[in-house]
Motif scaffolding. Structure first.
Motif, PDB file in Angstrom:
ATOM      1  N   ALA A   1      21.886  40.505  47.032  1.00 19.63           N
ATOM      2  CA  ALA A   1      22.295  39.718  45.862  1.00 19.63           C
ATOM      3  C   ALA A   1      22.144  40.480  44.548  1.00 19.63           C
ATOM      4  CB  ALA A   1      21.532  38.401  45.827  1.00 19.63           C
ATOM      5  N   PRO A   2      21.023  41.172  44.297  1.00 18.48           N
ATOM      6  CA  PRO A   2      20.910  41.896  43.025  1.00 18.48           C
ATOM      7  C   PRO A   2      21.983  42.970  42.857  1.00 18.48           C
ATOM      8  CG  PRO A   2      18.754  41.626  44.033  1.00 18.48           C
ATOM      9  CD  PRO A   2      19.761  41.213  45.061  1.00 18.48           C
ATOM     10  N   LEU A   3      22.297  43.685  43.940  1.00 17.12           N
ATOM     11  CA  LEU A   3      23.353  44.695  43.866  1.00 17.12           C
ATOM     12  C   LEU A   3      24.703  44.056  43.586  1.00 17.12           C
ATOM     13  CD1 LEU A   3      24.636  47.494  44.255  1.00 17.12           C
ATOM     14  CD2 LEU A   3      24.608  47.070  46.728  1.00 17.12           C
ATOM     15  N   LEU A   4      25.021  42.977  44.302  1.00 17.95           N
ATOM     16  CA  LEU A   4      26.309  42.309  44.101  1.00 17.95           C
ATOM     17  C   LEU A   4      26.432  41.790  42.669  1.00 17.95           C
ATOM     18  CD1 LEU A   4      26.728  40.332  47.457  1.00 17.95           C
ATOM     19  CD2 LEU A   4      27.620  42.583  46.843  1.00 17.95           C
ATOM     20  N   THR A   5      25.338  41.287  42.134  1.00 22.77           N
ATOM     21  CA  THR A   5      25.364  40.810  40.753  1.00 22.77           C
ATOM     22  C   THR A   5      25.631  41.963  39.787  1.00 22.77           C
ATOM     23  OG1 THR A   5      23.864  38.979  41.237  1.00 22.77           O
ATOM     24  CG2 THR A   5      24.016  39.694  38.938  1.00 22.77           C
ATOM     25  N   GLU A   6      24.973  43.093  40.019  1.00 27.21           N
ATOM     26  CA  GLU A   6      25.127  44.225  39.100  1.00 27.21           C
ATOM     27  C   GLU A   6      26.530  44.819  39.139  1.00 27.21           C
ATOM     28  OE1 GLU A   6      22.837  48.365  37.806  1.00 27.21           O
ATOM     29  OE2 GLU A   6      21.899  46.930  39.181  1.00 27.21           O
ATOM     30  N   VAL A   7      27.178  44.832  40.311  1.00 30.36           N
ATOM     31  CA  VAL A   7      28.523  45.407  40.391  1.00 30.36           C
ATOM     32  C   VAL A   7      29.611  44.379  40.089  1.00 30.36           C
ATOM     33  CG1 VAL A   7      27.789  47.158  42.040  1.00 30.36           C
ATOM     34  CG2 VAL A   7      28.759  45.006  42.897  1.00 30.36           C
ATOM     35  N   GLY A   8      29.213  43.131  39.783  1.00 30.38           N
ATOM     36  CA  GLY A   8      30.191  42.135  39.376  1.00 30.38           C
ATOM     37  C   GLY A   8      30.800  41.350  40.505  1.00 30.38           C
ATOM     38  N   LEU A   9      30.130  41.308  41.660  1.00 31.77           N
ATOM     39  CA  LEU A   9      30.635  40.540  42.794  1.00 31.77           C
ATOM     40  C   LEU A   9      29.738  39.358  43.128  1.00 31.77           C
ATOM     41  CD1 LEU A   9      31.690  43.495  45.129  1.00 31.77           C
ATOM     42  CD2 LEU A   9      33.196  42.034  43.764  1.00 31.77           C
ATOM     43  N   GLY A  10      28.780  39.066  42.252  1.00 34.85           N
ATOM     44  CA  GLY A  10      27.864  37.974  42.548  1.00 34.85           C
ATOM     45  C   GLY A  10      27.796  36.911  41.477  1.00 34.85           C
ATOM     46  N   ASP A  11      28.665  37.016  40.457  1.00 28.05           N
ATOM     47  CA  ASP A  11      28.581  36.068  39.354  1.00 28.05           C
ATOM     48  C   ASP A  11      29.316  34.771  39.625  1.00 28.05           C
ATOM     49  OD1 ASP A  11      30.981  37.368  39.343  1.00 28.05           O
ATOM     50  OD2 ASP A  11      31.197  37.400  37.161  1.00 28.05           O
ATOM     51  N   VAL A  12      30.152  34.748  40.671  1.00 22.95           N
ATOM     52  CA  VAL A  12      30.826  33.521  41.081  1.00 22.95           C
ATOM     53  C   VAL A  12      30.639  33.385  42.584  1.00 22.95           C
ATOM     54  CG1 VAL A  12      32.565  33.565  39.274  1.00 22.95           C
ATOM     55  CG2 VAL A  12      33.026  34.722  41.431  1.00 22.95           C
ATOM     56  N   ASP A  13      30.858  32.168  43.096  1.00 24.30           N
ATOM     57  CA  ASP A  13      30.755  31.952  44.537  1.00 24.30           C
ATOM     58  C   ASP A  13      31.887  32.707  45.211  1.00 24.30           C
ATOM     59  OD1 ASP A  13      30.629  31.139  47.123  1.00 24.30           O
ATOM     60  OD2 ASP A  13      30.747  28.987  46.714  1.00 24.30           O
ATOM     61  N   PRO A  14      31.594  33.810  45.936  1.00 23.61           N
ATOM     62  CA  PRO A  14      32.660  34.611  46.519  1.00 23.61           C
ATOM     63  C   PRO A  14      33.383  33.925  47.659  1.00 23.61           C
ATOM     64  CG  PRO A  14      30.546  35.342  47.343  1.00 23.61           C
ATOM     65  CD  PRO A  14      30.266  34.294  46.306  1.00 23.61           C
ATOM     66  N   ALA A  15      32.903  32.751  48.076  1.00 23.71           N
ATOM     67  CA  ALA A  15      33.567  32.053  49.173  1.00 23.71           C
ATOM     68  C   ALA A  15      34.726  31.207  48.699  1.00 23.71           C
ATOM     69  CB  ALA A  15      32.567  31.160  49.905  1.00 23.71           C
ATOM     70  N   GLU A  16      34.849  31.024  47.391  1.00 21.88           N
ATOM     71  CA  GLU A  16      35.881  30.129  46.896  1.00 21.88           C
ATOM     72  C   GLU A  16      37.052  30.912  46.326  1.00 21.88           C
ATOM     73  OE1 GLU A  16      34.441  27.159  44.281  1.00 21.88           O
ATOM     74  OE2 GLU A  16      32.764  26.629  45.567  1.00 21.88           O
ATOM     75  N   PRO A  17      38.269  30.385  46.424  1.00 27.22           N
ATOM     76  CA  PRO A  17      39.430  31.047  45.838  1.00 27.22           C
ATOM     77  C   PRO A  17      39.221  31.268  44.347  1.00 27.22           C
ATOM     78  CG  PRO A  17      40.102  29.250  47.269  1.00 27.22           C
ATOM     79  CD  PRO A  17      38.619  29.145  47.111  1.00 27.22           C
ATOM     80  N   GLN A  18      39.601  32.443  43.871  1.00 28.60           N
ATOM     81  CA  GLN A  18      39.411  32.774  42.473  1.00 28.60           C
ATOM     82  C   GLN A  18      40.553  32.193  41.643  1.00 28.60           C
ATOM     83  OE1 GLN A  18      36.551  34.529  41.537  1.00 28.60           O
ATOM     84  NE2 GLN A  18      36.107  33.970  43.646  1.00 28.60           N
ATOM     85  N   THR A  19      40.208  31.486  40.591  1.00 27.22           N
ATOM     86  CA  THR A  19      41.226  30.908  39.732  1.00 27.22           C
ATOM     87  C   THR A  19      40.863  31.160  38.290  1.00 27.22           C
ATOM     88  OG1 THR A  19      40.120  28.783  39.429  1.00 27.22           O
ATOM     89  CG2 THR A  19      41.509  29.008  41.371  1.00 27.22           C
ATOM     90  N   ARG A  20      41.822  30.913  37.430  1.00 30.15           N
ATOM     91  CA  ARG A  20      41.559  30.890  35.999  1.00 30.15           C
ATOM     92  C   ARG A  20      41.715  29.458  35.535  1.00 30.15           C
ATOM     93  NH1 ARG A  20      45.070  36.101  33.873  1.00 30.15           N
ATOM     94  NH2 ARG A  20      43.897  37.707  34.967  1.00 30.15           N
ATOM     95  N   SER A  21      41.014  29.128  34.490  1.00 23.38           N
ATOM     96  CA  SER A  21      41.072  27.773  33.981  1.00 23.38           C
ATOM     97  C   SER A  21      42.504  27.362  33.712  1.00 23.38           C
ATOM     98  CB  SER A  21      40.252  27.683  32.693  1.00 23.38           C
ATOM     99  OG  SER A  21      40.295  26.368  32.186  1.00 23.38           O
ATOM    100  N   GLY A  22      42.857  26.166  34.189  1.00 15.99           N
ATOM    101  CA  GLY A  22      44.192  25.644  33.941  1.00 15.99           C
ATOM    102  C   GLY A  22      45.173  25.889  35.063  1.00 15.99           C
TER     103      GLY A  22
END
Length: 408
Positions: free
Chosen positions: A245-266
């Motif tokens: 988890a700490p590594l994923l957070t540092e490389v930018g892969l842990g700040d959102v739930d990676p199991a969910e489809p990525q969307t932008r607001s709207g």
């Protein structure tokens, strides 16, 4: 015909001839047509795999080039493409359709060759790949000067490694040989990953511009299925006894739930739905990973089953943003801050009771239906219904039983 005698030397000579003549003249001179399925990626170019192997055969001592009509010689998965992959080249399918095949990239990550030390796999290459994947996910520059790559990877190796030396040149040279990493602006031929002072001296002298090969970067950037499948494989294989988890957070892969489809607001939910082909490819990876992890537990302060981010992503996409319980009396009309429907992915048969971490036994439920399934008086009847629904919806997405594996 002696395909097994062909080495990288003969292949690279054929590539040089193709570059010298140009693609069309090279094919015409040697009697080949343009490839339809398999293409060799080397440097900045893509080459017709069958033609390259056929011409390479002619560089063997006492041999002649193979022709398209040579008995037993094809450009398919069992002949030219297989040889090229065995020699360490990157072979992709239908580059006009958007780069290398999902399966090819997954295969390369699944079979990532790393050194072992003290009964542990080295983390050089996994850390480098996760760092590059995070950059692609954010849409950052694909290629960086060596000084920037070196500084970033040294810091990550220091913070998250198992005592690996602070030598980013090792994984980058090796990933280049794997066909995953591109190195540009080099005065000398690219070094191998073997040795010590020589590898470091090559990077210090050449100061290459480098990063993920373009088709690999594009897959990490645009394909949620591929990104999650690779993340599952890297974390599950190399960080099984570590907290990633700490590594994923540092490389930018842990700040959102990676199991969910990525969307932008709207964005409407329909915009992150997967095609049937993407769903099926994702399921194939889940099944391959499941064969290695089913029944295993991850040990931390407690033991918990290994779970697939990819499988959850596929179920959420399959749900089209609606609770999959046919008897649902109404899920919340509200959505999350990221405009995602309020849904929870559930294993109909608990993993601790032998259930599968596979879309055919998983459903997306609104919080109310999830609570009924978990602790309601009618939960046993609901579980039977949900197991049938999960199997049917999975089969619909993969066109029945074809390619999707048994539903349960």
């Amino acid at each position: 015909m002696a395909l097994s005698d062909i080495s990288r030397v003969e292949i690279e000579k054929a590539i040089e001839e193709c570059d010298r003549l140009g693609r069309d003249a090279f094919l015409k001179t040697n009697g080949f047509r343009r490839a339809r399925s398999y293409f060799l990626v080397h440097g900045d170019g893509q080459y017709d795999s069958k033609a390259i192997v056929g011409v390479a055969h002619g560089f063997l001592p006492g041999e002649r080039p193979l022709t398209p009509d040579t008995p037993g010689f094809s450009g398919g998965a069992e002949h030219a493409a297989r040889l090229l992959r065995r020699l360490g080249f990157l072979v992709v399918e239908e580059p006009g359709a958007g780069g290398p095949a999902h399966d090819e990239l997954i295969h390369r990550i699944t079979h990532l060759k790393v050194n072992r030390s003290a009964n542990h796999r080295s983390l050089y290459k996994p850390i480098a790949l996760l760092w590059a994947m995070g950059r692609a996910h954010r849409g950052e520059a694909r290629l960086l000067p060596w000084t920037e790559t070196e500084a970033a990877l040294k810091l990550l190796l220091q913070r998250h490694g198992r005592g690996e030396r602070l030598r980013p040149d090792y994984p980058i040279a090796s990933l280049h040989r794997d066909g995953v990493w591109e190195l540009r602006d080099c005065t000398d031929p690219v070094t191998t990953a073997h040795g010590d002072a020589g590898v470091k001296r090559w990077f210090t002298t050449n100061q290459p511009l480098g990063g993920l090969a373009e088709p690999v970067y594009d897959l990490f950037r645009h394909s949620g299925v591929t990104r999650l499948a690779v993340l599952d494989e890297l974390v599950g294989t190399f960080f099984e006894d570590l907290d990633a988890a700490p590594l994923l957070t540092e490389v930018g892969l842990g700040d959102v739930d990676p199991a969910e489809p990525q969307t932008r607001s709207g964005r409407a939910p329909e915009q992150w739905l997967l095609t049937a082909a993407e769903y099926e490819r994702g399921c194939r990876f889940v099944e391959e990973r499941e064969a290695k992890t089913h029944g295993r537990r991850r040990t931390s302060t407690t033991e918990r089953p290994l779970r697939s981010r990819t499988a959850r992503y596929l179920v959420l996409s399959r749900s089209q943003g609606r609770c999959e319980n046919p008897g649902c009396t109404g899920q919340p009309d509200d959505v999350t801050e990221d405009n995602r429907p309020i849904l929870e992915v559930d294993h109909v048969v608990d993993l601790t009771r032998g259930g599968r971490d596979h879309p055919s036994q998983m459903v997306a439920l609104c919080p109310n239906c999830h609570a009924v399934k978990t602790r309601g008086r009618t939960r046993e009847a609901l579980r039977e219904t949900l197991l049938r629904v999960a199997s049917e919806r999975h089969a619909d997405r993969v066109g029945g039983a074809a390619g999707g594996g048994p539903p349960c």
